[in-house]
Design a protein around this motif. Structure first.
Motif, short mmCIF file in Angstrom:
data_model
loop_
_atom_site.label_atom_id
_atom_site.label_comp_id
_atom_site.label_asym_id
_atom_site.label_seq_id
_atom_site.Cartn_x
_atom_site.Cartn_y
_atom_site.Cartn_z
N VAL A 105 21.81 24.58 35.64
CA VAL A 105 20.53 24.40 34.94
C VAL A 105 20.66 24.80 33.47
O VAL A 105 20.17 24.09 32.58
CB VAL A 105 19.44 25.24 35.63
N TYR A 106 21.35 25.90 33.20
CA TYR A 106 21.51 26.33 31.80
C TYR A 106 22.31 25.31 31.00
O TYR A 106 22.04 25.09 29.82
CB TYR A 106 22.15 27.72 31.75
N ALA A 107 23.30 24.70 31.63
CA ALA A 107 24.06 23.66 30.93
C ALA A 107 23.14 22.48 30.58
O ALA A 107 23.24 21.91 29.48
CB ALA A 107 25.22 23.19 31.80
N ASN A 185 16.20 37.52 43.54
CA ASN A 185 15.32 36.44 43.13
C ASN A 185 15.87 35.81 41.85
O ASN A 185 16.54 36.47 41.06
CB ASN A 185 13.88 36.92 42.94
N ALA A 186 15.60 34.54 41.69
CA ALA A 186 16.16 33.80 40.56
C ALA A 186 15.06 33.03 39.85
O ALA A 186 14.25 32.35 40.49
CB ALA A 186 17.25 32.84 41.04
N ALA A 187 15.03 33.15 38.53
CA ALA A 187 14.04 32.45 37.72
C ALA A 187 14.49 32.50 36.27
O ALA A 187 15.47 33.17 35.92
CB ALA A 187 12.66 33.09 37.88
N ILE A 188 13.77 31.77 35.43
CA ILE A 188 14.03 31.80 33.99
C ILE A 188 12.89 32.57 33.33
O ILE A 188 11.71 32.25 33.52
CB ILE A 188 14.15 30.38 33.42
N GLU A 201 9.44 30.93 34.82
CA GLU A 201 9.40 29.61 35.44
C GLU A 201 10.50 29.51 36.51
O GLU A 201 11.54 30.16 36.42
CB GLU A 201 9.64 28.50 34.40
N ASP A 202 10.25 28.67 37.51
CA ASP A 202 11.29 28.38 38.50
C ASP A 202 12.48 27.74 37.82
O ASP A 202 12.33 26.85 36.97
CB ASP A 202 10.75 27.43 39.58
N PHE A 203 13.67 28.15 38.21
CA PHE A 203 14.86 27.64 37.53
C PHE A 203 15.12 26.17 37.84
O PHE A 203 15.79 25.48 37.07
CB PHE A 203 16.09 28.48 37.89
N ASP A 204 14.58 25.67 38.95
CA ASP A 204 14.85 24.29 39.31
C ASP A 204 13.80 23.32 38.77
O ASP A 204 13.86 22.12 39.03
CB ASP A 204 14.97 24.13 40.82
N ILE A 206 13.20 22.08 35.61
CA ILE A 206 13.74 22.01 34.25
C ILE A 206 12.71 21.45 33.27
O ILE A 206 12.58 21.94 32.14
CB ILE A 206 15.04 21.18 34.23
N ALA A 207 11.97 20.44 33.69
CA ALA A 207 10.98 19.84 32.80
C ALA A 207 9.94 20.87 32.38
O ALA A 207 9.54 20.92 31.20
CB ALA A 207 10.31 18.65 33.49
N ALA A 208 9.50 21.71 33.32
CA ALA A 208 8.50 22.74 33.00
C ALA A 208 9.08 23.77 32.04
O ALA A 208 8.38 24.25 31.13
CB ALA A 208 8.01 23.41 34.28
N VAL A 209 10.34 24.13 32.23
CA VAL A 209 10.99 25.10 31.34
C VAL A 209 11.06 24.54 29.92
O VAL A 209 10.73 25.23 28.95
CB VAL A 209 12.40 25.44 31.86
N ILE A 210 11.47 23.30 29.79
CA ILE A 210 11.59 22.68 28.47
C ILE A 210 10.23 22.58 27.79
O ILE A 210 10.07 22.91 26.61
CB ILE A 210 12.25 21.29 28.59
#
Length: 225
Positions: A105-107, A185-188, A201-204, A206-210
């Motif tokens: 995801v980070y890539a 637990n995993a998140a951004i 945000e959930d790490f999966d 990606i659109a929401a993170v951006i």
């Protein structure tokens, strides 16, 4: 006393009993609802994960000004990083589940946010919670997913006993499974220019993170620390 009067009194007592039962039930419901409201941030947080996300949005707190060691930079605090928005995740390099997914995801984020990264507006940070991880391990972890280190810092606490304050500040839960691995637990995590945790945000997604990242850096309050 007549039969009619007796029947009337019995009916009145029955009605009163029903009313008392109904009132007691309502009081229990109201009391329970109030307790639930208070204990779940107004019914908006039913789990630890949703509660920490609610707190980040509505009551952002400053993060510790503790020094971290970095694979590509001298030791620095988050406050000394230059980008006004930091996207932070917590990993350990031997992980084959969440952390591998997070690396991928980070890539993707590194490519999608390349312009913002190049302009110094956003930086991605991966912080290890495994005392066994070395800085070389962290560099190798990043290299598995991206040949370009620009805008993606990897680091760890200076000392193992400094890990707990970091995990508490971000609300990250890490449990050793007894076999050398960790459950976590995993998140951004979004850290603003004042170095407060302001969103998760959930790490999966990606659109929401951006979208959230771009909204934050274009908001009037965004500035270089």
């Amino acid at each position: 006393m007549s039969t009619a009067a007796t029947d009337t009194e019995a009916a009145a007592r029955a009605a009163a009993s029903v009313w008392r039962t109904t009132l007691a039930t309502l009081l229990v419901i109201i009391g329970g609802s109030a307790a639930l409201w208070l204990s779940t941030d107004g019914l908006q947080a039913f789990t630890l994960e949703s509660a920490r996300r609610f707190d980040a949005l509505h009551d952002p707190q400053p993060l510790p000004a503790r020094v971290l060691q970095w694979a590509d930079h001298p030791p620095q605090t988050l406050q000394q990083r230059h980008a006004p928005l930091l996207l932070v995740d917590f990993i350990y390099t031997r992980c084959t589940t969440y952390c591998s997914a997070m690396g991928a995801v980070y890539a993707q984020l590194q490519r999608a946010l390349a312009e913002e990264i190049a302009h110094g507006q956003i930086e991605l940070l991966s912080i290890s919670f495994d005392p066994a991880d070395t800085l070389q391990d962290l560099s190798d972890y990043r290299a598995r997913f991206s040949r370009n280190p620009q805008g993606w810092g990897v680091g760890k606490p200076m000392h193992a006993n400094e890990l707990a304050p970091w995990l508490r500040a971000f609300g990250v839960v890490v449990i050793a499974d007894g076999r050398g691995e960790f459950v976590h637990n995993a998140a951004i995590h979004f850290v603003d220019a004042q170095r407060r945790l302001i969103a998760i945000e959930d790490f999966d997604n990606i659109a929401a993170v951006i979208d959230r990242a771009r909204q934050i850096i274009t908001a009037p309050a965004a500035r270089v620390p």
